[in-house]
Design a protein around this motif. Sequence first.
Motif, mmCIF file in Angstrom:
data_model
loop_
_atom_site.group_PDB
_atom_site.id
_atom_site.type_symbol
_atom_site.label_atom_id
_atom_site.label_comp_id
_atom_site.label_asym_id
_atom_site.label_seq_id
_atom_site.Cartn_x
_atom_site.Cartn_y
_atom_site.Cartn_z
ATOM 1 N N GLY A 235 0.726 -1.105 0.471
ATOM 2 C CA GLY A 235 -0.351 -0.123 -0.334
ATOM 3 C C GLY A 235 0.988 1.136 0.065
ATOM 4 N N ASN A 236 2.178 0.752 0.448
ATOM 5 C CA ASN A 236 2.923 2.509 0.579
ATOM 6 C C ASN A 236 3.967 2.110 -0.964
ATOM 7 O OD1 ASN A 236 3.255 -0.034 2.754
ATOM 8 N ND2 ASN A 236 5.511 0.523 1.996
ATOM 9 N N THR A 249 -1.635 -4.965 -2.162
ATOM 10 C CA THR A 249 -2.527 -4.985 0.002
ATOM 11 C C THR A 249 -1.880 -4.242 0.194
ATOM 12 O OG1 THR A 249 -1.786 -7.021 0.706
ATOM 13 C CG2 THR A 249 0.419 -5.588 0.109
ATOM 14 N N GLU A 250 -2.074 -4.468 1.576
ATOM 15 C CA GLU A 250 -2.479 -3.241 2.839
ATOM 16 C C GLU A 250 -0.832 -3.196 2.852
ATOM 17 O OE1 GLU A 250 -4.867 -2.194 4.339
ATOM 18 O OE2 GLU A 250 -6.369 -3.183 3.635
ATOM 19 N N THR A 251 -0.364 -1.576 3.642
ATOM 20 C CA THR A 251 0.747 -1.069 4.209
ATOM 21 C C THR A 251 2.128 -1.793 4.326
ATOM 22 O OG1 THR A 251 0.518 0.251 5.821
ATOM 23 C CG2 THR A 251 0.203 1.035 3.668
ATOM 24 N N ASP A 254 0.673 -2.743 7.933
ATOM 25 C CA ASP A 254 -0.602 -2.768 8.121
ATOM 26 C C ASP A 254 -0.547 -4.304 8.246
ATOM 27 O OD1 ASP A 254 -2.182 -0.809 9.283
ATOM 28 O OD2 ASP A 254 -1.676 -0.011 7.865
ATOM 29 N N GLY A 256 0.999 -5.824 5.536
ATOM 30 C CA GLY A 256 0.645 -6.258 4.033
ATOM 31 C C GLY A 256 0.596 -7.495 3.278
ATOM 32 N N ALA A 259 -1.433 -10.368 5.212
ATOM 33 C CA ALA A 259 -3.054 -10.514 4.238
ATOM 34 C C ALA A 259 -2.876 -11.299 2.978
ATOM 35 C CB ALA A 259 -3.260 -8.806 4.307
#
Length: 274
Positions: A235-236, A249-251, A254, A256, A259
Amino acid sequence: MNNILSVVLDLDGTLLNTQREVSPRNLQAVLDCHKNGIQIIIATARPSRSVRMLLPEELLQLGCIIYYNGAHTVDSSYQSEDHVLIDHETVSDLYDAITARSGELLVCFEAQDAMFSNRSLASEHFDILGMPSDAPVPTVLSREEISRLCPSKLLFPNVQNIYTELKSSFSHRVKLILTDGSRLVQIMNSSVSKAGALGQVLSRRGLHPDQAMVFGDDYNDLELFDLCGYPVAMGNAINKLKIKAARITETNDDDGVAAVLEALLQSRSIQQDS
């Protein structure tokens, strides 16, 4: 996604959070994948000494780590080690070009799993170089000593966008990458890339790149995204990676990585039960 037989993990901005730690959830997801027969390959810009400081022992034992953006690969599962260096003449020419542009610029050299530099580090350099505060400081070398180095990598801050000037002058001789929010220039041998090193690792294992899932966040992961069958952008991550990604995906703060890996294992479990 059910054809995935290997997972390739970048570290900074990906498996590591902003505190440069592997979260318990990420650690468990990676180990669960390994236990289920999925081969884990780490591909990082970092040297081996830094990776040993940052990763839990369980991850260091998984069999293969690509260091220095592909300039050094240790594939312990196959008793294989590859190292690609920058020659003396190129190092000397690069250093002269850098110091001609900015005589006060810090230049670091990674050689034989140690860091050397042309001057002492200031406090702000630790963050730019991604060095823990308790990491050993580089040994300062004279110009003559620098000219005798055959390093794996050069690193220095992108002051006044020196990256653009060097890329124009040296892109035919070396591999230049701009990372860490365009703050850090990394230079390797012209033949070096994470993707090139990974291709050899996968071939050694009898795996096809289409069977590889890769996670990344920065410019040095772009070629991996082109190579692997299932690229996952954090995500970043930079936008260029997100455009190429099969999934975002998430950072890294978090979990990612976890997940996606948890979903991968769940999908494989459902497939096996059906």
